[in-house]
Design a protein around this motif. Structure first.
Motif, mmCIF file in Angstrom:
data_model
loop_
_atom_site.group_PDB
_atom_site.id
_atom_site.type_symbol
_atom_site.label_atom_id
_atom_site.label_comp_id
_atom_site.label_asym_id
_atom_site.label_seq_id
_atom_site.Cartn_x
_atom_site.Cartn_y
_atom_site.Cartn_z
ATOM 1 N N LEU A 289 16.536 -2.509 -0.267
ATOM 2 C CA LEU A 289 16.462 -2.652 1.189
ATOM 3 C C LEU A 289 17.637 -2.026 1.916
ATOM 4 N N ASP A 290 18.807 -2.040 1.313
ATOM 5 C CA ASP A 290 19.962 -1.464 1.983
ATOM 6 C C ASP A 290 19.886 0.057 2.095
ATOM 7 N N LYS A 291 18.939 0.689 1.398
ATOM 8 C CA LYS A 291 18.758 2.142 1.453
ATOM 9 C C LYS A 291 17.559 2.546 2.314
ATOM 10 N N LEU A 292 16.822 1.574 2.850
ATOM 11 C CA LEU A 292 15.636 1.830 3.670
ATOM 12 C C LEU A 292 16.062 2.117 5.101
ATOM 13 N N ASN A 293 15.521 3.187 5.699
ATOM 14 C CA ASN A 293 15.865 3.558 7.061
ATOM 15 C C ASN A 293 14.574 3.666 7.883
ATOM 16 N N ILE A 294 14.456 2.831 8.907
ATOM 17 C CA ILE A 294 13.272 2.821 9.771
ATOM 18 C C ILE A 294 13.744 3.070 11.196
ATOM 19 N N PHE A 295 13.140 4.056 11.856
ATOM 20 C CA PHE A 295 13.524 4.340 13.237
ATOM 21 C C PHE A 295 12.319 4.857 14.008
ATOM 22 N N GLY A 296 12.369 4.706 15.328
ATOM 23 C CA GLY A 296 11.288 5.198 16.172
ATOM 24 C C GLY A 296 11.051 4.319 17.384
ATOM 25 N N ASP A 297 9.927 4.571 18.060
ATOM 26 C CA ASP A 297 9.572 3.879 19.301
ATOM 27 C C ASP A 297 9.517 2.370 19.112
ATOM 28 N N GLY A 298 10.092 1.638 20.044
ATOM 29 C CA GLY A 298 10.003 0.188 20.049
ATOM 30 C C GLY A 298 10.960 -0.510 19.103
ATOM 31 N N LEU A 299 11.697 0.238 18.312
ATOM 32 C CA LEU A 299 12.609 -0.373 17.361
ATOM 33 C C LEU A 299 14.025 -0.515 17.923
ATOM 34 N N ASN A 300 14.218 0.010 19.115
ATOM 35 C CA ASN A 300 15.486 -0.211 19.817
ATOM 36 C C ASN A 300 15.197 -0.352 21.306
ATOM 37 N N ASP B 94 11.990 6.183 6.278
ATOM 38 C CA ASP B 94 12.612 7.017 5.253
ATOM 39 C C ASP B 94 12.945 6.125 4.063
ATOM 40 N N ALA B 95 12.107 6.205 3.028
ATOM 41 C CA ALA B 95 12.311 5.415 1.826
ATOM 42 C C ALA B 95 12.735 6.307 0.663
ATOM 43 N N SER B 96 13.166 7.528 0.966
ATOM 44 C CA SER B 96 13.476 8.491 -0.088
ATOM 45 C C SER B 96 14.597 8.024 -1.008
ATOM 46 N N ARG B 97 15.512 7.226 -0.493
ATOM 47 C CA ARG B 97 16.597 6.719 -1.337
ATOM 48 C C ARG B 97 16.423 5.242 -1.657
ATOM 49 N N ALA B 98 15.339 4.643 -1.157
ATOM 50 C CA ALA B 98 15.175 3.191 -1.265
ATOM 51 C C ALA B 98 14.221 2.739 -2.357
ATOM 52 N N MET B 99 13.305 3.592 -2.771
ATOM 53 C CA MET B 99 12.302 3.107 -3.708
ATOM 54 C C MET B 99 11.721 4.231 -4.537
ATOM 55 N N THR B 100 11.007 3.821 -5.582
ATOM 56 C CA THR B 100 10.227 4.744 -6.377
ATOM 57 C C THR B 100 8.767 4.392 -6.176
ATOM 58 N N GLY B 101 7.900 5.343 -6.328
ATOM 59 C CA GLY B 101 6.470 5.081 -6.167
ATOM 60 C C GLY B 101 6.009 5.308 -4.738
#
Length: 117
Positions: free
Chosen positions: A76-87, A103-110
């Motif tokens: 979870l500490d590597k998950l990055n979520i951004f966009g409309d309504g999130l700020n 952006d889960a490229s560094r947060a998970m596999t699969g």
């Protein structure tokens, strides 16, 4: 699946024995294949994060112990979520398209799956 390969030189009669153990010492199911050249390949799928141990024995003697660590698929500490309504800079508006990036490229596999609520 996690995979493990080990070549064992057999100089005298004996049986190769492999066990995969979880943190609690419980045996884990695995698949085994041996090719025409005597290379043994073992595969297993860790069911939970933690440490696993591979014990390899030959002719009744332990010839090697190998430790592995299975990590969670999602960090979870590597998950990055951004966009409309999130700020507060761009609130969501009824009837307008909402765009967000995960952006889960560094947060998970699969694969990632998004569900509507």
């Amino acid at each position: 699946k996690q995979w493990y390969q080990r070549r064992v030189a057999i100089t005298a009669g004996g049986e190769l024995r492999v066990r995969i153990l979880d943190e609690l010492g419980m045996e884990v199911d695995f698949d085994h294949d041996q090719n025409d050249y005597g290379l043994d390949t073992y595969t297993f799928t860790p069911k939970k994060e933690g440490y696993y141990k591979i014990d390899v024995g030959f002719a009744g003697e332990l010839v090697g112990e190998f430790d592995m660590k299975a990590e969670p698929r999602l960090k979870l500490d590597k998950l990055n979520i951004f966009g409309d309504g999130l700020n507060s800079n761009k609130p969501l508006k009824v009837g307008e398209e909402c765009r967000m990036t995960i952006d889960a490229s560094r947060a998970m596999t699969g694969d990632i799956c998004i569900r509507e609520k």
